[in-house]
Motif scaffolding. Structure first.
Motif, PDB file in Angstrom:
ATOM      1  N   LEU A 189     -18.664   9.786   7.965  1.00  0.00           N
ATOM      2  CA  LEU A 189     -17.753  10.757   7.337  1.00  0.00           C
ATOM      3  C   LEU A 189     -16.305  10.481   7.719  1.00  0.00           C
ATOM      4  O   LEU A 189     -15.396  10.575   6.890  1.00  0.00           O
ATOM      5  N   LEU A 190     -16.103  10.113   8.984  1.00  0.00           N
ATOM      6  CA  LEU A 190     -14.736   9.832   9.446  1.00  0.00           C
ATOM      7  C   LEU A 190     -14.106   8.698   8.643  1.00  0.00           C
ATOM      8  O   LEU A 190     -12.926   8.742   8.295  1.00  0.00           O
ATOM      9  N   LEU A 191     -14.908   7.690   8.354  1.00  0.00           N
ATOM     10  CA  LEU A 191     -14.375   6.547   7.605  1.00  0.00           C
ATOM     11  C   LEU A 191     -14.093   6.922   6.156  1.00  0.00           C
ATOM     12  O   LEU A 191     -13.125   6.462   5.565  1.00  0.00           O
ATOM     13  N   MET A 192     -14.940   7.775   5.612  1.00  0.00           N
ATOM     14  CA  MET A 192     -14.703   8.188   4.225  1.00  0.00           C
ATOM     15  C   MET A 192     -13.444   9.049   4.135  1.00  0.00           C
ATOM     16  O   MET A 192     -12.717   9.001   3.164  1.00  0.00           O
ATOM     17  N   LEU A 193     -13.202   9.819   5.205  1.00  0.00           N
ATOM     18  CA  LEU A 193     -11.974  10.626   5.228  1.00  0.00           C
ATOM     19  C   LEU A 193     -10.734   9.744   5.410  1.00  0.00           C
ATOM     20  O   LEU A 193      -9.620  10.171   5.137  1.00  0.00           O
ATOM     21  N   ALA A 194     -10.947   8.513   5.875  1.00  0.00           N
ATOM     22  CA  ALA A 194      -9.816   7.596   6.091  1.00  0.00           C
ATOM     23  C   ALA A 194      -9.496   6.779   4.835  1.00  0.00           C
ATOM     24  O   ALA A 194      -8.512   6.042   4.809  1.00  0.00           O
ATOM     25  N   ALA A 195     -10.307   6.926   3.799  1.00  0.00           N
ATOM     26  CA  ALA A 195     -10.114   6.101   2.604  1.00  0.00           C
ATOM     27  C   ALA A 195      -8.859   6.505   1.841  1.00  0.00           C
ATOM     28  O   ALA A 195      -8.437   7.662   1.885  1.00  0.00           O
ATOM     29  N   GLY A 196      -8.296   5.551   1.151  1.00  0.00           N
ATOM     30  CA  GLY A 196      -7.128   5.830   0.301  1.00  0.00           C
ATOM     31  C   GLY A 196      -7.435   6.882  -0.749  1.00  0.00           C
ATOM     32  O   GLY A 196      -6.527   7.541  -1.265  1.00  0.00           O
ATOM     33  N   TYR A 197      -8.698   7.033  -1.057  1.00  0.00           N
ATOM     34  CA  TYR A 197      -9.117   8.023  -2.047  1.00  0.00           C
ATOM     35  C   TYR A 197      -9.252   9.431  -1.473  1.00  0.00           C
ATOM     36  O   TYR A 197      -9.643  10.341  -2.182  1.00  0.00           O
ATOM     37  N   SER A 198      -8.957   9.601  -0.161  1.00  0.00           N
ATOM     38  CA  SER A 198      -9.223  10.895   0.475  1.00  0.00           C
ATOM     39  C   SER A 198      -7.986  11.554   1.082  1.00  0.00           C
ATOM     40  O   SER A 198      -8.038  12.053   2.216  1.00  0.00           O
ATOM     41  N   PRO A 199      -6.857  11.596   0.380  1.00  0.00           N
ATOM     42  CA  PRO A 199      -5.696  12.258   0.979  1.00  0.00           C
ATOM     43  C   PRO A 199      -5.864  13.772   0.991  1.00  0.00           C
ATOM     44  O   PRO A 199      -6.690  14.316   0.270  1.00  0.00           O
ATOM     45  N   ASN A 238      -7.143   0.865   0.954  1.00  0.00           N
ATOM     46  CA  ASN A 238      -6.787   1.750   2.071  1.00  0.00           C
ATOM     47  C   ASN A 238      -5.626   1.230   2.915  1.00  0.00           C
ATOM     48  O   ASN A 238      -5.665   1.323   4.142  1.00  0.00           O
ATOM     49  N   GLN A 239      -4.626   0.710   2.299  1.00  0.00           N
ATOM     50  CA  GLN A 239      -3.548   0.085   3.071  1.00  0.00           C
ATOM     51  C   GLN A 239      -2.161   0.327   2.466  1.00  0.00           C
ATOM     52  O   GLN A 239      -1.216  -0.359   2.807  1.00  0.00           O
ATOM     53  N   SER A 240      -2.039   1.298   1.569  1.00  0.00           N
ATOM     54  CA  SER A 240      -0.790   1.404   0.787  1.00  0.00           C
ATOM     55  C   SER A 240       0.133   2.521   1.240  1.00  0.00           C
ATOM     56  O   SER A 240       0.923   3.024   0.452  1.00  0.00           O
ATOM     57  N   ARG A 241       0.053   2.923   2.510  1.00  0.00           N
ATOM     58  CA  ARG A 241       0.946   3.985   2.978  1.00  0.00           C
ATOM     59  C   ARG A 241       2.389   3.496   3.011  1.00  0.00           C
ATOM     60  O   ARG A 241       3.324   4.266   2.858  1.00  0.00           O
ATOM     61  N   MET A 242       2.579   2.231   3.304  1.00  0.00           N
ATOM     62  CA  MET A 242       3.873   1.544   3.224  1.00  0.00           C
ATOM     63  C   MET A 242       4.908   1.991   4.273  1.00  0.00           C
ATOM     64  O   MET A 242       6.060   1.612   4.195  1.00  0.00           O
ATOM     65  N   GLN A 243       4.499   2.790   5.226  1.00  0.00           N
ATOM     66  CA  GLN A 243       5.500   3.284   6.176  1.00  0.00           C
ATOM     67  C   GLN A 243       5.967   2.212   7.151  1.00  0.00           C
ATOM     68  O   GLN A 243       7.034   2.332   7.742  1.00  0.00           O
ATOM     69  N   GLU A 244       5.190   1.149   7.308  1.00  0.00           N
ATOM     70  CA  GLU A 244       5.572   0.088   8.245  1.00  0.00           C
ATOM     71  C   GLU A 244       6.279  -1.083   7.552  1.00  0.00           C
ATOM     72  O   GLU A 244       6.806  -1.967   8.212  1.00  0.00           O
ATOM     73  N   VAL A 245       6.266  -1.088   6.241  1.00  0.00           N
ATOM     74  CA  VAL A 245       6.839  -2.226   5.509  1.00  0.00           C
ATOM     75  C   VAL A 245       8.366  -2.170   5.554  1.00  0.00           C
ATOM     76  O   VAL A 245       8.963  -1.100   5.440  1.00  0.00           O
ATOM     77  N   TRP A 246       8.980  -3.327   5.749  1.00  0.00           N
ATOM     78  CA  TRP A 246      10.444  -3.379   5.714  1.00  0.00           C
ATOM     79  C   TRP A 246      10.908  -4.666   5.045  1.00  0.00           C
ATOM     80  O   TRP A 246      10.137  -5.608   4.874  1.00  0.00           O
ATOM     81  N   LEU A 247      12.170  -4.657   4.633  1.00  0.00           N
ATOM     82  CA  LEU A 247      12.718  -5.811   3.914  1.00  0.00           C
ATOM     83  C   LEU A 247      13.728  -6.534   4.787  1.00  0.00           C
ATOM     84  O   LEU A 247      14.676  -5.924   5.291  1.00  0.00           O
TER      85      LEU A 247
END
Lengths: 538, 318
Positions: A175-185, A527-536
């Motif tokens: 369940l924890l992993l399913m809650l971590a999915a990009g589909y589970s905000p 499950n990787q598109s939060r983008m908060q760590e990405v920089w230019l």
């Protein structure tokens, strides 16, 4: 010590000094992240909406994830997603209680929605009551593709504004992993879910700016984001470009920083030819090509016929043929090393279709003959598939393979709008299908695709024994023990021809070297598109 | 004249009514509806939820009732709501229409600026090397689909200059120069094909007129080439050219789908494909009706231009 004796150590020392100087000259010191800039990307397609819970496409997840947060999320910096790479987001910490029957989340107290309202446990209860289709849910999703993920939740309680308790019918570590999915905000209770068709109110690192349907989606930095110092970017703009060659040209000309995951190897090769500086990101997409065999329609009710179909398909030819080398072999779970739960190489080699092609085809003919089919009375099979190139290419290959064992196979292309209705009616003999798995987790896969009566179990494969094993593995807390049982289930699914897997396709993304901290996960693209760590680095 | 216009307008109304029925029926003949597509993207079908959605959108009602509702909305100026995006259809169509119109007008301008002079020159230099060159250029234009030409242009630009027109729409009100840079190549790609057609028609019409007695008389009177060709001959040769331009404009409005896709211009033509794929009836019906209205109006304008170009044409008389 004589002068002669000094020459050797001197030469050696000089050599070592030179090597060290060389190494230090070439070593790239880790650069400090820079703030600012708008990342311009082009996704696979336009998002049908910005409501991840209602969609089953990477387009929505990829473009909307920057707006939201989950209770927990997969660490963006770690390439392989697993229980070990979970990081807290809206939940500061969590705890399994009552012998893993209760999952308790302790929420952050400093989180606000983009419209300024405080985030509380009520929002979490609202979201997951809605997704699991609870009778007293305050919201209703128009379409609810992942309701099954949460079928084991008995109740969700919010005893105080910063505590949420998920009460389960039985232990379910996944369940924890399913809650971590990009589909589970987590969604806001105070904003009707229907409004997420065209806008987004979340707690995430980026606030919604504008959605031009079919044209672009734009986000700006959330200055009140609860993770201090994040995000680095001032904004993100997703530009929808439908023509792949235009997308490639736009990337090469520098109008795009990145293209969304979803390209095939040929696209990547074309783009790299135009500009060798582009960086290629490869991922096992978590999407497999598979054959649906209608278990309820004769003669496919005969296990021998199903086995013959399975044996006829030479998996090695599949990889070099329709997939042009960009695929891996495997069973129902994503193969290793990208996947966590896949069968070992030795076991994969034993699966039907993985052996010597000529011998397997001879065996397929023999099995067909036993079932009453042969040159005088060929088995007639219609191979249905969606009228999309990625489906038709593989389905045409399937038809050819079946003909090689004397099966009278024909191809039927189904207009994409009526594909799932047709599959749901079980109005097919055999169908070439693509199945995407949101997270690399046996529960997400088995419950959706192989359990008796599941809406996506299009083959109508049903085994009480397998259902029992699926339920059993779901409750096992010891990872090694669970893995053993998952492998047992996978082997049996392949032997039964429940949904013969042809292979798992690879997908690619391309980006410019100035895009930093974009880490492509290897076992899922969702499950990787939060983008908060990405920089230019411009 | 007034009677003629009234008659033409009445015919236009009947044509549009017929079109509305064709559009409505054809959309319903396509397999599946929006609810099928929604569940399609979700990967499963829940019959109960699907039924509920159909009722919500009103597509469970009998077809004549749906048609009547659409007509009532249309005549009251309400284009309905997009099934897919749940936004007013007008809000979706409005910002896209200027993009398609700008591309169509620029393409037409290119086609006229290239096609008419080249057609005239080709006619007056008949069977000379220049005529052959222009005829080859024209034939090439007819042979190459504009979308293919567009793709080649993009590939050449990116290979040669590492540059392509912006893939993000730039409004002329924000930056006219950038807007024209963005539209130049797509308009040229589309306009080249149309110019080839216009050139061929201009050439053949000019050849016919140049053999008329009044032109020979003008030559005999010693008039210079310029006034004879451009004033006397071209004006009288322009009727079929004007007709063709009218038809081409109408064709352009509905025929820019691929060019808008290749150059990533957010016009109505490209969006129409999206709407058809989603079975978004309000968008498709109203967009196709809009294109039909433009086609009918373009034809009407061409007919009315005849009287100005050739005073011998009298409307409303046998």
């Amino acid at each position: 010590m004589t002068r002669r004796h000094l020459v050797g150590p001197l030469v050696l020392t000089s050599f070592l000094v030179l090597v060290l100087i060389g190494i230090s000259a070439h070593a790239q010191p880790a650069k400090a992240p820079k703030y600012g800039g708008v990342l311009v990307g082009s996704p696979l397609s336009a998002p049908p909406s910005l409501s991840p819970h209602e969609e089953a496409t990477i387009s929505t997840v990829q473009q909307a994830s920057a707006c939201f947060n989950n209770l927990v999320y997969f660490d963006p910096a770690k390439r392989q997603e697993s229980a070990e790479t979970l990081v807290p987001e809206l939940a500061e910490k969590w705890s399994w209680q009552d012998n893993h029957r209760n999952l308790v989340f302790f929420l952050r107290k400093d989180v606000k929605w983009h419209d300024g309202k405080p985030f509380t446990s009520k929002d979490v209860k609202y979201t997951f009551d809605m997704v699991r289709g609870a009778k007293d849910a305050k919201g209703k999703l128009r379409v609810n593709p992942r309701k099954l993920w949460y079928a084991n939740i008995e109740a969700i309680e919010a005893p105080d504004p910063h505590t949420v308790v998920f009460r389960l019918n039985r232990p379910q570590p996944s369940l924890l992993l399913m809650l971590a999915a990009g589909y589970s905000p987590v969604m806001p209770e105070h904003v009707p879910v229907t409004e997420f068709k065209n806008k987004c109110v979340g707690t995430g690192p980026f606030k919604f700016k504008e959605h031009r349907p079919g044209e672009s989606v734009e986000f700006v930095k959330n200055p009140d984001y609860f993770v201090k110092g994040r995000p680095y970017l001032d904004g993100i703009k997703w530009v929808i470009i439908k023509d792949r060659s235009t997308q490639i040209a736009a990337l090469q000309s520098g109008q795009l920083d990145v293209t969304g995951i979803g390209w095939n190897a040929a696209n990547v090769e074309t783009a790299k030819k135009g500009n060798a500086r582009l960086v290629v990101m490869e991922a096992d997409s978590g999407v497999n090509d598979n054959l649906l065999i209608n278990f309820k329609r004769a003669p496919f009710t005969d296990a021998r016929v199903r086995r013959a179909l399975n044996l006829a398909l030479d998996r090695k030819a599949y990889v070099v043929g329709p997939r042009q080398g960009a695929a891996t072999f495997g069973g129902a779970m994503l193969p290793r090393p990208s996947g966590v739960w896949g069968l070992s190489d030795a076991e994969v080699k034993k699966l039907p279709g993985m052996g010597d092609a000529a011998k397997q085809k001879v065996e397929a003919k023999k099995v067909l003959a036993e079932a009453g089919f042969g040159p005088g009375k060929p088995l007639k099979v219609t191979v249905s598939t969606r009228a999309l190139a990625i489906y038709v290419d593989t389905a045409s290959w399937v038809v050819d393979q079946l003909r090689q064992v004397g099966i009278d196979a024909t191809l039927e292309q189904i207009e994409t709008g009526v594909w799932h209705p047709k599959m749901t009616r079980r109005d097919f003999d055999v169908a070439l299908n693509l199945t995407g798995i949101g997270i690399d987790e046996p529960d997400a896969n088995f419950l959706e695709n192989f359990r008796c009566g599941s809406p996506r179990n299009y083959s109508d494969y049903c085994s009480e024994d397998i259902d029992r094993l699926i339920a059993e593995q779901s409750q096992i807390l010891d990872r090694a023990k669970r893995l053993k049982l998952v492998h047992e289930i996978d082997r049996r699914l392949q032997a039964d021809g429940a949904r013969p897997i042809l292979g798992w396709g690879k997908q690619y993304a391309l980006l410019w070297p100035h895009v930093k901290n974009w880490v492509q996960h290897t076992n899922s693209i969702y499950n990787q598109s939060r983008m908060q760590e990405v920089w230019l680095d411009k | 004249m007034r009677g003629y216009i009234t008659k033409r307008l009445l015919i236009a109304v009947v044509t549009l009514f017929g079109m509305s029925i064709v559009i409505f029926v054809l959309m319903r003949l396509a397999p599946g509806n929006i609810t099928d597509i929604i569940f399609e993207s979700a990967g499963y079908v829940d019959q109960e939820d699907k039924k509920r959605l159909e009722v919500e959108l009103g597509i469970d009602r009998p077809l004549p009732v749906q048609y009547g509702a659409w007509m009532r909305e249309l005549l009251s100026g309400d284009l309905g709501k997009s099934y897919h995006y749940e936004l007013p259809a007008a809000d979706i169509i409005k910002p896209r229409l200027p993009v398609t119109l700008e591309l169509a007008f620029l393409a037409l301008a290119f086609s006229i600026l290239l096609g008419v002079p080249f057609g005239v020159i080709s006619a007056i230099r008949q069977d000379k090397p220049l005529d052959y060159v222009l005829r080859v250029v024209s034939l090439a234009g007819l042979s190459m689909p504009s979308f293919w030409l567009g793709m080649i242009v993009i590939l050449l630009l990116v290979r040669s200059f590492g540059w392509i027109p912006s893939v993000q729409y730039v409004s002329p009100f924000d930056d006219l120069r950038a807007n024209l840079a963005q539209f130049f190549f797509p308009a040229l790609a589309v306009g080249y094909r149309s110019s080839a057609l216009i050139m061929r028609i201009t050439r053949s019409a000019m050849l016919e007129v140049l053999r008329e007695d009044y032109i020979r008389t003008a030559w005999a009177k010693g008039q210079r080439e310029g006034p004879v060709v451009w004033r006397h001959a071209l004006k009288n040769a322009s009727l079929p050219v004007i007709t063709l331009i009218g038809i081409e404009f109408a064709f352009l409005i509905g025929g820019l789908i691929v060019t808008e896709t290749v150059f990533n211009l957010p016009g109505v033509a490209r969006y129409l494909i999206d709407a058809i794929q989603w079975r978004d009836y309000p968008i498709v019906q109203n967009l196709v009706m809009l294109i039909a209205v433009i086609v009918v109006l373009a034809n009407l304008t061409v007919d009315l231009l005849y009287a100005w170009l050739d005073p011998r044409i009298k409307y409303g008389r046998p």
